[in-house]
Design an enzyme around this catalytic site. Structure first.
Site, PDB file in Angstrom:
ATOM      1  N   ASN A   1       0.812  -1.225   0.000  1.00 38.54           N
ATOM      2  CA  ASN A   1       0.000   0.000   0.000  1.00 38.54           C
ATOM      3  C   ASN A   1       0.843   1.272   0.000  1.00 38.54           C
ATOM      4  O   ASN A   1       0.495   2.256  -0.634  1.00 38.54           O
ATOM      5  CB  ASN A   1      -0.995  -0.008   1.163  1.00 38.54           C
ATOM      6  CG  ASN A   1      -0.330  -0.094   2.516  1.00 38.54           C
ATOM      7  OD1 ASN A   1       0.733  -0.702   2.674  1.00 38.54           O
ATOM      8  ND2 ASN A   1      -0.953   0.498   3.516  1.00 38.54           N
TER       9      ASN A   1
ATOM     10  N   GLU B   1       3.858  -4.324  12.376  1.00 42.37           N
ATOM     11  CA  GLU B   1       2.912  -3.225  12.171  1.00 42.37           C
ATOM     12  C   GLU B   1       1.787  -3.803  11.327  1.00 42.37           C
ATOM     13  O   GLU B   1       1.963  -4.079  10.138  1.00 42.37           O
ATOM     14  CB  GLU B   1       3.599  -2.052  11.476  1.00 42.37           C
ATOM     15  CG  GLU B   1       2.845  -0.743  11.624  1.00 42.37           C
ATOM     16  CD  GLU B   1       1.819  -0.529  10.531  1.00 42.37           C
ATOM     17  OE1 GLU B   1       0.624  -0.839  10.782  1.00 42.37           O
ATOM     18  OE2 GLU B   1       2.170  -0.059   9.454  1.00 42.37           O
TER      19      GLU B   1
ATOM     20  N   CYS C   1      -3.481   1.546   6.692  1.00 39.26           N
ATOM     21  CA  CYS C   1      -3.782   0.864   7.959  1.00 39.26           C
ATOM     22  C   CYS C   1      -4.413   1.800   8.970  1.00 39.26           C
ATOM     23  O   CYS C   1      -5.185   1.368   9.832  1.00 39.26           O
ATOM     24  CB  CYS C   1      -2.524   0.214   8.525  1.00 39.26           C
ATOM     25  SG  CYS C   1      -1.153   1.359   8.780  1.00 39.26           S
TER      26      CYS C   1
ATOM     27  N   GLU D   1       7.492   1.552  15.537  1.00 38.94           N
ATOM     28  CA  GLU D   1       8.295   2.141  14.475  1.00 38.94           C
ATOM     29  C   GLU D   1       8.347   3.645  14.698  1.00 38.94           C
ATOM     30  O   GLU D   1       7.459   4.224  15.317  1.00 38.94           O
ATOM     31  CB  GLU D   1       7.700   1.829  13.101  1.00 38.94           C
ATOM     32  CG  GLU D   1       7.792   0.342  12.743  1.00 38.94           C
ATOM     33  CD  GLU D   1       7.535   0.064  11.283  1.00 38.94           C
ATOM     34  OE1 GLU D   1       8.477  -0.379  10.606  1.00 38.94           O
ATOM     35  OE2 GLU D   1       6.406   0.275  10.823  1.00 38.94           O
TER      36      GLU D   1
END
Length: 464
Positions: free
Chosen positions: A140, A236, A270, A444
């Site tokens: 994505n 993630e 997301c 992250e």
């Protein structure tokens, strides 16, 4: 592919499809198990010297790599659009933004904590690199999310084997070639392959850590594979992110922001808004505004002038989103569509708002990862917070209100790693990003993200 600083050809290939046409337009290497072994061995050998390179030099090389990425953004953007589908302008923004992100990460440095510095002893905790990193990035945001891994791992003193999604391998493979002119051989190895390659990587004994971005289901399999030899992991994963819109908002001011917070990148984010809870007193007005925006927003081939939103990126996801939409129709839910979309074999789905479905509808409970937005009414804030938190995910959320004190109170009640107030989709390289529940493990970005690629080492020095 780039292995040990040199081009590496493959004996077999995978097809790369343009999602705007549904047709194959390129081939990418299908890395073999033997080539994976070579990449890991090259990274392991390079680690012995890279870890000793002074931090300032590693930072400078990451900064230089970021600059080269920015310089090559115009060239890469059209390739990006062909394989990912997003319009060219937005593609270039991602690539250049990833370069700027690398610049920011290159300014970070691990701390040294001194517990005691006396005549008797010195006790300090410093952070050391882990070793060889397995980095698996998604389709994505194929460039930026890869650089989220590459930049901190390299600054920390690790070496990497990076695998892009088989749906979007081309830009990342080209970036591997560009960075090979800057980084020492073996420090960054870029390979590509089909669905079999990821499990080979996560099970490989030569990796010290896995950094994975993708679905929650796949993330669980990654974690299971890593557990066999206790590899460290950063995951993630998915989210079913909710936004709460309070009755005091200025709808003219916030409607478009809310719309693109849900539909940017054709909702393949997301942290996009995937459940929109709107106070009953303004529900109808906001719904009508969002439908109007959807009807005037052009969905089409990202290479065409005027396209705002592109296709679903791949056929597998297209079928999933189509099935979810069909389930909503079969349940007699009210579907409000945007404008027409191309009917040319590409993976296009009309922008769709689902008008006040029941809380237990699949379109509410599941992450669509496509342009389907359920809008739901609420009247009581405590009740809507409970509905928002009643999810297996906990990645991000948003609150829209003029009363910032009340908005902060609501935000602190939402069980997610990130909450936005009167904005959305805003992430920074200096700020930690991570999920709760099934949305991930670890962090992250920010200093916390840098330290995910390091291990603490306590040193005790006796002085007397």
């Amino acid at each position: 592919m780039t292995i040990n600083g040199a081009p590496a050809r493959a004996d077999s290939w995978i097809s790369v499809v343009n999602p705007a046409t549904g047709r194959v337009f390129a081939q990418a290497p299908d890395c073999s198990a033997a080539q994976l072994d070579q990449a890991v061995a090259a990274a392991r050998q390079a680690f012995t010297t890279w870890r000793k390179v002074p931090l300032e030099e590693r930072q400078a090389l990451v900064r230089k790599a970021g600059t080269r990425l920015i310089e090559n953004a115009p060239e890469l953007s059209r390739l990006f659009t062909q394989e990912q589908g997003r319009p060219v302008g937005a593609a270039e923004q991602e690539i250049a933004g990833a370069g700027l992100w690398m610049h920011a990460v290159a300014q970070m440095a691990p701390p040294i904590h001194v517990s005691e510095d006396s005549a008797a002893q010195l006790v300090e905790t410093r952070y050391v690199p882990l070793g060889v990193i397995c980095a698996i990035s998604p389709w994505n945001f194929p460039v930026s999310l890869a650089m989220w891994k590459v930049a901190p791992a390299l600054v920390a003193g690790n070496t990497i084997v990076l695998k892009p999604s088989p749906f979007t391998p081309l830009c990342t493979l080209r970036i591997g070639q560009i960075f090979a002119e800057i980084l020492p051989a073996g420090v960054l190895n870029v390979i590509s392959g089909g669905d079999a390659l990821g499990p080979l990587m996560t099970a490989h004994p030569g990796f010290d850590k896995i950094s994975f971005t993708g679905s929650s289901a796949t993330g669980k399999r990654v974690m299971e594979s890593a557990a066999k030899d206790l590899k460290r992991v950063t995951l993630e994963l998915g989210g079913n992110d909710a936004a709460i819109v309070m009755p005091d908002v200025d709808l003219d001011e916030v409607a478009e922001k809310i719309f693109f917070g849900a539909f940017f990148n054709t909702s393949q984010i997301c942290v996009a808004t995937k459940r929109l809870y709107v106070h009953d007193s303004i529900y109808d007005d906001l719904r009508d505004r969002l439908v109007a925006i959807a009807q005037r927003t052009k969905v089409g081939d990202g290479s065409e002038q005027g396209t705002v939103l592109g296709p679903i990126q791949n056929e597998r996801q297209y079928r999933r989103v189509s099935e979810l939409l069909e389930d909503a129709r079969n349940a007699n839910l009210t579907l409000l569509h945007g404008g027409e979309v191309p009917n040319n074999g590409g993976y296009f789905i009309p922008l769709t708002i689902v008008d006040n479905p029941p809380e237990n509808a699949r379109v509410v409970q599941e992450e669509a990862f496509g342009p389907i937005l359920p809008m739901l009414r609420f009247t009581e804030i405590d009740e809507v917070i409970e509905r928002v938190n009643d999810s297996e995910y906990g990645l991000a959320g948003a609150v829209w209100s003029k009363d910032t004190d009340k908005a902060l109170e609501i935000a602190r009640s939402i069980e997610t790693g990130t909450v936005w107030i009167n904005q959305n989709l805003m992430l920074r390289p200096d700020t930690a990003f991570g999920g709760r529940k099934n949305s991930g493990l670890g962090v992250e970005n920010g200093l916390d993200g840098l330290l995910e690629y390091m291990a603490p080492q306590a040193v005790y020095l006796a002085r007397g």
